[in-house]
Design a protein around this motif. Structure first.
Motif, PDB file in Angstrom:
ATOM      1  N   TYR A 273     -53.749  84.360  20.024  1.00 30.88           N
ATOM      2  CA  TYR A 273     -52.597  83.701  20.645  1.00 30.88           C
ATOM      3  C   TYR A 273     -53.096  82.800  21.781  1.00 30.88           C
ATOM      4  N   ILE A 274     -54.288  83.403  22.392  1.00 31.33           N
ATOM      5  CA  ILE A 274     -54.684  82.760  23.689  1.00 31.33           C
ATOM      6  C   ILE A 274     -55.623  81.605  22.794  1.00 31.33           C
ATOM      7  N   LEU A 275     -56.411  81.851  21.927  1.00 27.02           N
ATOM      8  CA  LEU A 275     -57.369  80.820  21.358  1.00 27.02           C
ATOM      9  C   LEU A 275     -56.682  79.810  20.517  1.00 27.02           C
ATOM     10  N   THR A 276     -55.930  80.111  19.815  1.00 19.14           N
ATOM     11  CA  THR A 276     -55.254  79.056  18.607  1.00 19.14           C
ATOM     12  C   THR A 276     -53.991  79.207  18.628  1.00 19.14           C
ATOM     13  N   LYS A 277     -53.188  80.179  18.901  1.00 19.27           N
ATOM     14  CA  LYS A 277     -51.583  80.446  18.872  1.00 19.27           C
ATOM     15  C   LYS A 277     -51.423  80.462  17.484  1.00 19.27           C
ATOM     16  N   GLY A 278     -52.207  80.892  16.570  1.00 20.37           N
ATOM     17  CA  GLY A 278     -51.993  81.007  15.227  1.00 20.37           C
ATOM     18  C   GLY A 278     -52.358  79.567  14.273  1.00 20.37           C
ATOM     19  N   GLY A 279     -52.832  78.463  15.003  1.00 20.67           N
ATOM     20  CA  GLY A 279     -53.002  77.462  14.333  1.00 20.67           C
ATOM     21  C   GLY A 279     -54.649  77.174  14.182  1.00 20.67           C
ATOM     22  N   PRO A 280     -54.977  76.015  13.467  1.00 22.15           N
ATOM     23  CA  PRO A 280     -54.155  75.024  13.149  1.00 22.15           C
ATOM     24  C   PRO A 280     -53.272  75.356  11.843  1.00 22.15           C
ATOM     25  N   MET A 281     -52.151  74.984  11.700  1.00 20.42           N
ATOM     26  CA  MET A 281     -51.060  75.169  10.471  1.00 20.42           C
ATOM     27  C   MET A 281     -51.037  76.503  10.241  1.00 20.42           C
ATOM     28  N   ASP A 282     -50.957  77.345  11.272  1.00 21.43           N
ATOM     29  CA  ASP A 282     -50.656  78.825  10.939  1.00 21.43           C
ATOM     30  C   ASP A 282     -51.354  79.456  10.115  1.00 21.43           C
ATOM     31  N   ARG A 283     -52.886  78.810  10.134  1.00 25.80           N
ATOM     32  CA  ARG A 283     -53.977  79.288   9.306  1.00 25.80           C
ATOM     33  C   ARG A 283     -54.863  80.551  10.069  1.00 25.80           C
ATOM     34  N   THR A 284     -54.584  80.629  11.199  1.00 27.69           N
ATOM     35  CA  THR A 284     -55.194  81.951  11.861  1.00 27.69           C
ATOM     36  C   THR A 284     -54.296  82.984  12.247  1.00 27.69           C
ATOM     37  N   ASP A 285     -53.012  82.953  11.965  1.00 24.85           N
ATOM     38  CA  ASP A 285     -51.838  83.667  12.132  1.00 24.85           C
ATOM     39  C   ASP A 285     -52.143  85.207  11.433  1.00 24.85           C
TER      40      ASP A 285
END
Length: 304
Positions: free
Chosen positions: A245-257
């Motif tokens: 959540y700190i690094l990417t907040k799940g982005g880009p395009m929710d692909r790191t959620d």
């Protein structure tokens, strides 16, 4: 001659003055546990079978409708598979690298105590603070990583690490490994130090090589430590909310959620508490199955 306690005596022994005091002392802790853990967990399980409003209040019973709708969502399955992949890869790297570091630190050399202290720093540091530092490091414009790659000529045009799904995913994984690696190394080091030196000396006298000693002595003796460490690491990694959540907040395009960040988005951004509760139940079920598998294997190995 053995004396058996009657049910009346058992009750009186159970309710002595000392036991009353013990129950009184643990009552506040139990009340806090009930209010802040057991009640929220129970309420989440309840919301999974009910329709809720935007405030999370239960309105009507809908049975397994939340489950059926969520299981038809392809994004949910993609996030679930990504969570499993994230956990397997991260724990595998933590285990392998942590074991190597532990083997190196187990060797007595000048200043080895200093290195043992340095290794524990990422674990002792706050995970959110570490994640924020790595977020600045991975920054494509003024980050230290890209600046170093350009200055040394190793990579004249480094990528935007957190802007593309694949590089962002592995950047998150790298930070998670960096934060969790010291724990694995220290646990393995403690396990290595509990192995008697006589076993290695006897094996060496019999002509066993260092590699043979590792496979025949070190790994079998570390088996239970490996099981406990990998179980704890799996549970923590699967629920690692801070790093992603700190690094990417799940982005880009929710692909790191992963599931834990996806639950947060559904519950506190989209205000869809029903589907979020279902995902929480699924997460609980996955971790329960993993824990039971580890426990069965652990106790089976203990009986051998």
């Amino acid at each position: 001659m053995e004396q058996t306690l009657t049910p009346q005596r058992q009750r009186s022994a159970f309710w002595t003055t000392e036991s009353k005091l013990a129950y009184l002392l643990i009552a506040p802790a139990f009340a806090l546990l009930l209010v802040f853990m057991l009640y929220p967990i129970g309420y989440v399980f309840l919301m999974a079978f009910f329709k809720t409003n935007k405030l999370g209040q239960i309105t009507s019973f809908i049975g397994v409708q939340n489950f059926s709708q969520l299981f038809k969502n392809q994004a949910f399955w993609a996030v679930t598979l990504r969570s499993i992949l994230w956990t397997v890869l991260a724990v595998a790297f933590k285990t392998a690298i942590g074991l190597i570091i532990a083997l190196l630190l187990n060797v007595k050399f000048k200043g080895h105590h200093i290195y043992r202290t340095l290794v524990i720093i990422p674990w002792a540091s706050s995970v959110p603070i570490s994640a924020m530092l790595w977020q600045w490091t991975f920054n494509s414009e003024f980050g230290l990583l890209n600046h170093t790659l350009k200055a040394t000529g190793l990579w004249s045009s480094p990528p935007f690490w957190l802007a593309y799904p694949r590089t962002a995913f592995f950047a998150n994984m790298y930070v998670d490994i960096w934060c969790g690696l010291p724990f694995m190394a220290m646990v393995f080091l403690a396990g290595l130090q509990s192995i008697p030196e006589d076993m290695y000396e006897s094996a060496t006298i019999d002509g066993a090589s260092g590699w043979r000693c590792f496979w025949a002595i070190t790994l079998p003796m570390l088996k239970r430590v490996l099981l406990i460490a990998t179980l704890l690491s799996s549970l923590w990694t699967f629920n690692d909310f801070n790093v992603i959540y700190i690094l990417t907040k799940g982005g880009p395009m929710d692909r790191t959620d992963i599931l834990i960040t996806y639950i947060y988005k559904y519950g506190f951004q989209y205000l869809k508490f029903g589907p979020a509760s279902v995902m929480a139940v699924v997460t609980f079920a996955i971790l329960l199955v993993v824990s039971l598998f580890y426990a069965r294997y652990y106790f089976r190995s203990e009986d051998v």
